[in-house]
Design a protein around this motif. Structure first.
Motif, PDB file in Angstrom:
ATOM      1  N   GLY A 195       0.785  -1.218   0.000  1.00  0.00           N
ATOM      2  CA  GLY A 195       0.000   0.000   0.000  1.00  0.00           C
ATOM      3  C   GLY A 195       0.818   1.269   0.000  1.00  0.00           C
ATOM      4  N   GLY A 196       2.142   1.137  -0.003  1.00  0.00           N
ATOM      5  CA  GLY A 196       2.998   2.313   0.043  1.00  0.00           C
ATOM      6  C   GLY A 196       3.648   2.610  -1.292  1.00  0.00           C
ATOM      7  N   ALA A 197       4.566   3.563  -1.253  1.00  0.00           N
ATOM      8  CA  ALA A 197       5.276   3.947  -2.467  1.00  0.00           C
ATOM      9  C   ALA A 197       6.289   2.883  -2.860  1.00  0.00           C
ATOM     10  CB  ALA A 197       5.982   5.286  -2.246  1.00  0.00           C
ATOM     11  N   PRO A 198       6.579   2.754  -4.149  1.00  0.00           N
ATOM     12  CA  PRO A 198       7.630   1.828  -4.575  1.00  0.00           C
ATOM     13  C   PRO A 198       8.962   2.167  -3.905  1.00  0.00           C
ATOM     14  CG  PRO A 198       6.361   2.579  -6.463  1.00  0.00           C
ATOM     15  CD  PRO A 198       5.933   3.415  -5.297  1.00  0.00           C
ATOM     16  N   THR A 199       9.749   1.144  -3.638  1.00  0.00           N
ATOM     17  CA  THR A 199      11.020   1.302  -2.942  1.00  0.00           C
ATOM     18  C   THR A 199      12.135   0.623  -3.720  1.00  0.00           C
ATOM     19  OG1 THR A 199       9.882   1.305  -0.797  1.00  0.00           O
ATOM     20  CG2 THR A 199      12.266   0.888  -0.775  1.00  0.00           C
ATOM     21  N   ARG A 200      13.232   1.302  -3.889  1.00  0.00           N
ATOM     22  CA  ARG A 200      14.386   0.730  -4.577  1.00  0.00           C
ATOM     23  C   ARG A 200      14.872  -0.515  -3.849  1.00  0.00           C
ATOM     24  NH1 ARG A 200      19.732   0.990  -3.300  1.00  0.00           N
ATOM     25  NH2 ARG A 200      21.227   0.791  -5.022  1.00  0.00           N
ATOM     26  N   ILE A 201      15.268  -1.548  -4.613  1.00  0.00           N
ATOM     27  CA  ILE A 201      15.943  -2.695  -4.026  1.00  0.00           C
ATOM     28  C   ILE A 201      17.226  -2.210  -3.364  1.00  0.00           C
ATOM     29  CG2 ILE A 201      17.068  -4.905  -4.505  1.00  0.00           C
ATOM     30  CD1 ILE A 201      14.102  -5.055  -4.890  1.00  0.00           C
ATOM     31  N   GLY A 202      17.529  -2.701  -2.182  1.00  0.00           N
ATOM     32  CA  GLY A 202      18.610  -2.141  -1.379  1.00  0.00           C
ATOM     33  C   GLY A 202      20.008  -2.498  -1.813  1.00  0.00           C
ATOM     34  N   THR A 203      20.212  -2.872  -3.064  1.00  0.00           N
ATOM     35  CA  THR A 203      21.547  -3.088  -3.604  1.00  0.00           C
ATOM     36  C   THR A 203      21.497  -2.785  -5.095  1.00  0.00           C
ATOM     37  OG1 THR A 203      23.409  -4.645  -3.733  1.00  0.00           O
ATOM     38  CG2 THR A 203      21.214  -5.537  -4.125  1.00  0.00           C
TER      39      THR A 203
END
Length: 421
Positions: free
Chosen positions: A179-187
């Motif tokens: 339900g939130g904003a897209p998030t970059r993969i952490g690597t």
């Protein structure tokens, strides 16, 4: 491939250990920088190839300035980041914009098997060193080009970083809290994915070249690479019109298969099959709890969103809340998919990581010990070389140009005086 005389020379530089790798004899010219290209060529070096890292004498790979830095009193700091992706390589400096530099690179390529570059498409052509030119110099050359969007298509000339690939390859849109904003993969998965596909492409092209004498272009796109890492997203959309959205730590349809809190952190628990669900109930549940819930004994029933959220998930949360990560792994880690979520300090100290030689110690003279990741490729006859050193800028320029390319010392001195090397 290198001959016995050249192998003797390489041994004198300390670049081969007692057990040469599977790619021993393969020579790679590496004109890359940052990660995607250097990691690709580093894997080839680990597997035994002779990799010659070519850098501009006045503008070397700028990851040489990336932290963490190794320090010594009598020399400039040395980047651990650079060392991690450039181990087992020889160092050569060449200004490819100089006419003499172009000639040097062509003479190097004439004796090599592979060239790896990760410039924006068209850059090597403008230098007069693109694939079509270098295949004239060496028809059996495997030319690997890693870029953001590949060598053709409407985006081919766009500048790109890892984040560009995550964004345009679909992965960024799928990752993040539900339900939130897209998030970059952490690597830097776009860089690393392209590196791995680059290695695969080079190995396939080398096999073809060995059989036919014909080299080829290996064209790797970061966007392409990321797209293949989106699991079932493409077929879900093309078959059912479903556009994946961020799900947090959940799986799109398999349940339970996510992150759960425990007393001192979090664990991953994936007991979603009927077999693993029963074992889990027997281990963690109250006596008779499994039989008391016949409606949860079917995997299909547990996958239903309402059933999972209202019954299954609260049950698992209750099981884990009062136990530590170590306790949970000790109780069930050998029986069901249950793993502690470890930070990097815990991973570096993990006994399984140690048993697999996946954190290795490398001594840099005067700087001390650098601990870095090992090689995940385990070969029992020709094991990878994971403890090699990264070169100083141009460390082996004279040796390479004199003993491999065939220049005289006078010619080398003139190149150095002109700023070509």
């Amino acid at each position: 491939m290198i001959d016995d005389e050249t192998r003797t020379w390489l041994n004198s530089l300390g670049r081969f250990d007692a057990a040469p790798g599977s790619l021993a004899g393969i020579v790679v010219v590496d004109v890359t920088r940052v990660v995607a290209g250097p990691y690709c060529s580093m894997i080839l070096a680990d597997l035994g190839a002779t990799v010659i890292k070519v850098e501009h004498p006045d503008d070397p790979d700028y990851t040489r300035t990336f932290p963490p830095m190794l320090e010594r009193e009598d020399a400039d700091p040395f980047s651990g980041f650079f060392a991690q992706y450039n181990r087992n390589k020889l160092g050569l400096t060449v200004n490819m914009r100089h006419p003499e530099g172009k000639s040097v690179l062509e003479r190097l390529v004439a004796k090599a098997d592979v060239l790896v570059e990760n410039f924006r498409p068209g850059t090597m052509d403008r230098l007069g060193l693109g694939y079509e030119r270098l295949r004239e110099v060496n028809p059996r050359l495997v030319y690997a080009a890693l870029s953001g969007y590949g060598q053709y298509g409407p985006y081919r000339t766009r500048p790109a970083y890892d984040n560009s690939a995550q964004a345009t390859g679909g992965l960024w849109s799928m990752n993040g809290p539900a339900g939130g904003a897209p998030t970059r993969i952490g690597t830097i998965i776009g860089d690393l994915g392209a590196s791995l596909y680059g290695v695969i492409g080079v190995l396939a092209a080398l096999r073809h070249a060995e059989h036919t004498g014909e080299g080829q272009l290996v064209d790797i796109s970061q966007q392409d690479s990321v797209l293949t890492l989106t699991e079932n997203a493409v077929v879900s959309y093309t078959t059912e019109g479903i556009i994946p959205e961020p799900l947090g730590n959940q799986h799109p349809f398999v349940r339970p298969y996510e992150l759960f809190a425990c007393k001192d952190g979090f664990v991953f628990f994936g007991g979603y099959t009927d077999k693993f669900w029963k074992i889990s109930c027997d281990i963690f549940g109250e006596p008779g709890e499994y039989d008391e819930h016949p409606d949860l004994q079917s995997m299909g029933a547990r996958f239903r969103e309402d059933v999972y959220q209202e019954q299954v998930k609260p049950m698992v949360q209750r099981w884990f809340a009062g136990r530590t990560k170590a306790e949970l792994e000790g109780i069930a880690g050998d029986l069901v998919p249950l793993s502690a979520v470890k930070d990097i300090s815990e991973v570096v100290g993990d006994p399984q990581i140690a048993a697999r030689d996946m954190v290795v110690d490398v001594e840099y003279d005067g700087y001390g010990m650098l601990r870095t990741f090992g090689s995940p490729v385990k070969l029992d006859r020709t094991p990878p070389r994971a403890r090699g050193l990264a070169p100083d800028k141009g460390e082996h320029s004279t040796d390479i140009l004199r003993d491999f390319v065939g220049l005289t010392q006078t010619e080398i001195d003139a190149l150095r005086e002109a700023g070509t090397i």
